[in-house]
Structures are given as C-alpha cells and as structure tokens.
Design a protein around this motif. Sequence first.
Motif, PDB file in Angstrom:
ATOM      1  N   ALA A 103      72.713   3.807  20.355  1.00  0.00           N
ATOM      2  CA  ALA A 103      71.749   4.253  19.310  1.00  0.00           C
ATOM      3  C   ALA A 103      70.814   3.391  19.270  1.00  0.00           C
ATOM      4  O   ALA A 103      70.070   2.277  18.451  1.00  0.00           O
ATOM      5  CB  ALA A 103      72.224   4.244  17.996  1.00  0.00           C
ATOM      6  N   GLN A 126      79.478   2.584  10.357  1.00  0.00           N
ATOM      7  CA  GLN A 126      78.911   2.120  11.191  1.00  0.00           C
ATOM      8  C   GLN A 126      78.746   0.908   9.879  1.00  0.00           C
ATOM      9  O   GLN A 126      77.815   1.764   8.688  1.00  0.00           O
ATOM     10  CB  GLN A 126      77.538   2.328  11.827  1.00  0.00           C
ATOM     11  CG  GLN A 126      76.799   1.694  11.872  1.00  0.00           C
ATOM     12  CD  GLN A 126      75.630   2.483  13.173  1.00  0.00           C
ATOM     13  OE1 GLN A 126      75.838   2.553  14.269  1.00  0.00           O
ATOM     14  NE2 GLN A 126      74.638   2.427  12.544  1.00  0.00           N
ATOM     15  N   THR A 135      76.853   0.370  19.220  1.00  0.00           N
ATOM     16  CA  THR A 135      76.912   1.205  18.538  1.00  0.00           C
ATOM     17  C   THR A 135      76.896   2.339  20.026  1.00  0.00           C
ATOM     18  O   THR A 135      75.674   3.021  20.440  1.00  0.00           O
ATOM     19  CB  THR A 135      75.821   2.091  17.486  1.00  0.00           C
ATOM     20  OG1 THR A 135      76.118   1.242  16.479  1.00  0.00           O
ATOM     21  CG2 THR A 135      76.334   3.519  16.994  1.00  0.00           C
ATOM     22  N   TYR A 137      76.998   6.538  19.941  1.00  0.00           N
ATOM     23  CA  TYR A 137      76.871   7.597  20.041  1.00  0.00           C
ATOM     24  C   TYR A 137      76.847   9.198  20.847  1.00  0.00           C
ATOM     25  O   TYR A 137      77.060   9.219  22.437  1.00  0.00           O
ATOM     26  CB  TYR A 137      75.366   7.575  20.140  1.00  0.00           C
ATOM     27  CG  TYR A 137      74.580   8.492  18.866  1.00  0.00           C
ATOM     28  CD1 TYR A 137      74.132   9.456  18.488  1.00  0.00           C
ATOM     29  CD2 TYR A 137      74.808   7.955  17.207  1.00  0.00           C
ATOM     30  CE1 TYR A 137      73.470  10.248  17.895  1.00  0.00           C
ATOM     31  CE2 TYR A 137      74.423   9.185  16.385  1.00  0.00           C
ATOM     32  CZ  TYR A 137      73.561   9.998  16.792  1.00  0.00           C
ATOM     33  OH  TYR A 137      73.420  10.669  15.702  1.00  0.00           O
ATOM     34  N   ALA A 173      79.610  12.327  15.223  1.00  0.00           N
ATOM     35  CA  ALA A 173      79.124  11.284  14.654  1.00  0.00           C
ATOM     36  C   ALA A 173      79.393  11.113  12.805  1.00  0.00           C
ATOM     37  O   ALA A 173      79.909  11.196  12.791  1.00  0.00           O
ATOM     38  CB  ALA A 173      77.655  11.028  14.857  1.00  0.00           C
ATOM     39  N   THR A 177      75.924   5.931  11.427  1.00  0.00           N
ATOM     40  CA  THR A 177      75.440   6.637  12.395  1.00  0.00           C
ATOM     41  C   THR A 177      73.887   6.826  12.547  1.00  0.00           C
ATOM     42  O   THR A 177      73.521   8.259  11.296  1.00  0.00           O
ATOM     43  CB  THR A 177      76.586   6.586  13.392  1.00  0.00           C
ATOM     44  OG1 THR A 177      76.718   8.275  13.232  1.00  0.00           O
ATOM     45  CG2 THR A 177      77.814   5.748  13.413  1.00  0.00           C
ATOM     46  N   VAL A 179      70.533   7.788  14.527  1.00  0.00           N
ATOM     47  CA  VAL A 179      69.168   7.131  16.092  1.00  0.00           C
ATOM     48  C   VAL A 179      67.343   6.390  15.276  1.00  0.00           C
ATOM     49  O   VAL A 179      67.650   7.479  14.643  1.00  0.00           O
ATOM     50  CB  VAL A 179      69.313   8.100  17.068  1.00  0.00           C
ATOM     51  CG1 VAL A 179      70.465   8.584  17.857  1.00  0.00           C
ATOM     52  CG2 VAL A 179      68.669   9.610  16.632  1.00  0.00           C
ATOM     53  N   THR A 214      69.463  -0.154  13.904  1.00  0.00           N
ATOM     54  CA  THR A 214      69.687   0.813  13.039  1.00  0.00           C
ATOM     55  C   THR A 214      69.296   1.863  12.138  1.00  0.00           C
ATOM     56  O   THR A 214      68.544   0.872  11.412  1.00  0.00           O
ATOM     57  CB  THR A 214      71.801   1.184  13.537  1.00  0.00           C
ATOM     58  OG1 THR A 214      71.736   0.853  11.756  1.00  0.00           O
ATOM     59  CG2 THR A 214      72.166   0.937  14.130  1.00  0.00           C
TER      60      THR A 214
END
Length: 267
Positions: A103, A126, A135, A137, A173, A177, A179, A214
């Motif tokens: 990510a 996360q 991470t 994903y 996910a 979490t 993107v 993140t």
Amino acid sequence: MDQLLRTLLLLLIARLPASFHFSGAVREDGGWGLDSSLQDEGECNIEIRDANSITHTEFIKEYAYAKPVLLRGLTDNTKFRFLCTKSSLLREYGDKTVRLSTANTHSYRKVDVRFEEFVKFLLTPQSEDTLGSDTLYFFGDNNFTEWRSLFEEYKAPPFSLPLMHPAYSFGIAGPGTGVPFHWHGPGYSEVIYGRKRWFLYPPDLAPEFHPNRTTLSWVSQSYLDLELHQRPLECTIRPGEVLYFPDRWWHATLNLDTSVFISTFLG
C-alpha cells in the motif's frame, strides 16, 4: 453431495426477488468479523443520488466528467454477496494463489500467497505506524481464469462512459488498511461487506501526503490540521452503495471494517 447442495442453493438465490435480504451473519458481515472495526466514519459531503432519481443522460451531464457521486440502489448484487462470505470464498478459492501488493503510492512490490494463508495470517488490523511498504494488500492482480465464475455473478454499475470498457478489481482488506492518495482513470467502487471511507481531491488540487504513509496515518496526523479550503470531498460507503469517481481525481481509501469490495475501472 456438497456440490449438489451448493448448486441447489445458487439456483434458489437466483430466483429470489430483489427485495430479499439474508438474515444473520450473511446479511451483517459475511463471517468476516467486526471486532476490530474503526468507528469514525467522518462526514459525507459528496452528493448522494438514488438510482430511481437519475438517468444515464443526467449522470453523463452532471457527474461523469465533473465530480464524484454516491449512488444508492444502482445494482443488486445479492447473489454475489452470498458468494463472497468468508466460508464460501475459503471453500472455493482457499488453495488458489493470490498476488498481494504493498500500500505505497510508488511501490510495485508483489507477494504471492495462498488465499487461505492471506485470510488466516495477513488479513489483520493495521496500526497507525505501519508503513505502506510493509502492508500487503489484496486488490487487483486476480487470476481471472480461476476467479472467473465469481466475477461472472457480479452486476456492474449500468452507467457506462462513451468509448470506455470495464475491468474489475476485487479486494479484501482488514480494518485500518487502505491505499494512500493516487489517481488513474474513472471508475466505480462498491463495498460487498464492511465500510470503506473515501477521500477525494480534483485533479488540479493535489493533496499533501507521504507516499509511504498509510491513509490511517494521514487521517490521524494530517487530516485534522487541514484548513477548511484544504479539506477533501469524502464519504463512507456501505454495502448497496456505489461511489463513482471521474478521471484523474486524487483519492485515498480507509477500510473501517474487514471489507470485501470490488472496483469497476473504465478505460
């Protein structure tokens, strides 16, 4: 016998009316769990339209090239949702290989694992200090030969754009979490289970962010310090809702629950 039973169940589901809703765990979380969910859904300052209040022509004129919109009742994916329960996906695809991505806005590192291993060991909440490069994903990079039977049951949003064709990206996910900010062509995002919080900026207003931090970190450390004119368009989408985003709009996502979702990219 198991295959026969499953076939009979799918035939039954296919004949259910659109208004039918499954009860129990299937209706709520599909067995994916809500124990580590995040509570802050934020505000929703994106326009919301019911499918019966907008035509394809209006969609093209008002939103397709101009701004995001949240569409409710646009698709009926009751059957697809049933097939995406945790038990169903593990039974059908547990021994299949899936490709995970980091990510990170500029990273292209990929890791191949068995789907069952991803669900059991990597589908975890996360923490805020986890870097994007650490991470893994599961989104996109699906083997469409092995997953084709699942995707064939998905009903994509019916509002198309001229000269563009859809491509699906399926993902699962854990809470926290998401993107970080990035952009690409136009598309739709639909949540099958869980909740997904979206943040969007127009192409000419690039957000400030670290490509290896993140979205959870950005929300915790940067979001609250933004002045009013710097705030993004945002909304949390839930099952039964579809978010449309136009071409080249910056966007970042944050999964509030363990989420199952699918995007329809137009290109």
